[in-house]
Design a protein around this motif. Structure first.
Motif: not given
Lengths: 249, 273
Positions: A146-150, A84-90, B108-113, A102-110
């Motif tokens: 950001g690109l790596a997570q995408a 996305p445009a304009n985001y801040n990472l934690p 949030l947009t990033l997480l929701r994607s 982010i991988a865990a959000m896809f249910g991936e791990g290990g």
């Protein structure tokens, strides 16, 4: 014939009375780096959000990788990557922990995903700072994370919303080169949304120009330049936008 | 004929993501701040109770029963003066910005994607916040259990354990309510103010049934009453009495969690985020 990665048919989005996107129809071929151009507020981000199912279209329809953008939202998101445009990472997380998250959000791990994370960190030159907090990262470094997570889920389609904004010239050059190699070497389709015309010129074969929610032009970049007798991207863009203003003052 | 849509879609559970969310929140500055407050309460409580005024012991005896009134005062102070307030502060710190602060940061947009719904993001984040609260609460309660016996006369390990097991449910309620308020208002400050008001109202009336038995029916709707009411039964504790309160509090928390998921689904449909 190459299958279309994205197909839009009269796609529109209204926010109350405001028409953010109006009857946009276009096709993007698989493996293409497609430039989605327009200045701020043109409707680029709204279109991208509709394609990812983050917003529902007011009318019209679209398919992403053959899937319906309203019914198959989660399937589309599983197959695509998005920056996305304009985001801040934690700030409290590190590149490694963020990618693991982010991988865990896809249910991936290990171990398999650990390998993929290591590969991406290496690719973007982040291995040395993999365990440093993201809070201290520069814009360029954050953009790499950001690109790596995408790219973590090895997407077939990549949506990039203003990816070069805020990058220094060297970072921008590297990023554009990488995007090009993704399409050429791995067959990833890239929808590259930006208002920086030179970026489009350097890596996109096909473009669409959006202005005030409406599609002004769509097609191969060279053919559009020839049709509008424009040598440069800037000239093409200005001709089209001015023409549109004359039609709708 | 079209099948009617269910009112509440329960999110698909993803333990891996929950664990990552929990770890990330546990290591955050907010979580460390909450731990510092818990430790401060652990250290301060014995000093506060060193020489309790006789009239206070007398009142506590009248409210909660005269047997072992000094120890009941300790339990009262631990739950009402310390843990109830910490439950509110923990809720505010860990859950009052759920989704709202991610939206403010543009995250949030990033997480929701990713292939998850807004309700799932909320559900996982709230469970992680509850997990962090439970971690620090359990840690500090265990430290209190081990250390207070040597400082406080008439200390009963079993009674303290029973009280902690039930009161933690009231604390979880506080975290869940703060999360729900975040979704109701979609503004952190409004959510914090409303949650603080509601939680302190509930805490302030938790003991109402003890000194006014006519209003005992009213406090049945107050999770903080169920969190502290075991104090009146410390002389003849039974597993059933503890279990009954735990189950009641689980019901309260389940309802609030469900309302949060429902609200998240509505917001997703309305494209509010």
């Amino acid at each position: 014939m190459t299958e279309a990665a994205i197909q839009l048919e009269n796609l529109s989005k209204n926010f109350g009375q405001f028409k953010a996107v109006e009857n946009v129809s276009l096709q993007i071929k698989s493996g293409d780096v497609f430039g989605f151009m327009g200045h701020n507020g043109a409707g680029k981000t709204t279109t991208l959000h509709m394609l990812l199912g983050l917003l529902k279209p007011s009318s019209g329809q679209a398919r992403v990788l053959g899937l319906d953008i309203v019914k198959d939202t989660l399937k589309i998101r599983r197959l695509c990557g998005f920056l996305p445009a304009n985001y801040n990472l934690p700030k409290d997380m590190t590149p490694h922990s963020f990618l693991t998250y982010i991988a865990a959000m896809f249910g991936e791990g290990g171990p398999s995903i650990e390998g993929r994370i290591a590969e991406l960190l290496e690719r973007f030159g982040l291995s040395a700072v993999a365990d440093k907090k993201l809070g201290g990262f520069s814009t360029g470094m954050s953009q790499k994370v950001g690109l790596a997570q995408a790219l973590l889920n090895q997407p077939r389609l990549l949506f990039l919303d203003e990816p070069t904004a805020g990058l220094d010239p060297l970072g921008r050059h590297d990023l554009l080169k990488y995007i090009q190699s993704l399409a050429q070497d791995q067959g990833v389709t890239v929808l590259f949304s930006t208002h920086i015309l030179s970026d489009i010129e350097s890596i996109c074969q096909h473009v669409a120009i959006l202005h005030q929610g409406r599609l002004l032009a769509n097609g191969p970049l060279q053919a559009l330049k020839a049709a509008h007798k424009s040598e440069k991207m800037d000239d093409l863009y200005l001709t089209l936008v001015k023409g549109s203003k004359d039609e709708n003052p | 004929m079209r099948t009617p849509e269910p009112i509440l879609h329960l999110p698909k559970f993803n333990w891996r993501w929950l664990w990552q969310e929990y770890l990330s929140l546990l290591g955050s500055r907010r979580s460390k701040g909450v731990l510092a407050l818990f430790l401060m309460a652990l250290l301060a409580t014995p000093f506060v109770l060193e020489k309790p005024p006789a009239e206070l012991v007398h009142f506590i005896g009248q409210w909660l029963g005269m047997d072992n009134a000094r120890f009941k005062l300790v339990l009262f102070a631990w739950t009402d003066l310390s843990m109830n307030k910490l439950a509110v502060l923990s809720g505010l710190a860990l859950a009052s910005g759920l989704l709202v602060s991610e939206q403010a940061k543009g995250l949030l947009t990033l997480l929701r994607s990713k292939p998850v719904s807004l309700a799932t993001i909320f559900g996982i984040k709230l469970l992680a916040a509850v997990g962090v609260f439970v971690t620090w609460y359990t840690l500090v309660s265990l430290l209190a259990l081990l250390s207070y016996a040597s400082i406080i006369p008439e200390f009963s390990h079993l009674a303290f354990l029973a009280l902690s097991l039930t009161h933690i449910g009231a604390g979880i309620f506080s975290v869940c309510l703060c999360g729900l308020m975040a979704l109701c208002f979609q503004r952190r400050l409004n959510a914090m103010v409303t949650a603080t008001f509601l939680l302190f109202l509930l805490i302030g009336t938790a003991f109402l049934g003890f000194y006014n038995p006519h209003l005992l029916w009213l406090v049945q709707f107050n999770p903080f009453y169920h969190g502290v009411s075991i104090v009146t039964q410390i002389q003849d504790l039974s597993i059933w009495a503890v279990l009954q309160r735990i189950l009641t509090l689980m019901l309260f928390n389940g309802v609030i969690w469900g309302l949060g998921l429902w609200r998240a689904q509505i917001l997703e449909k309305r494209e509010a985020f």
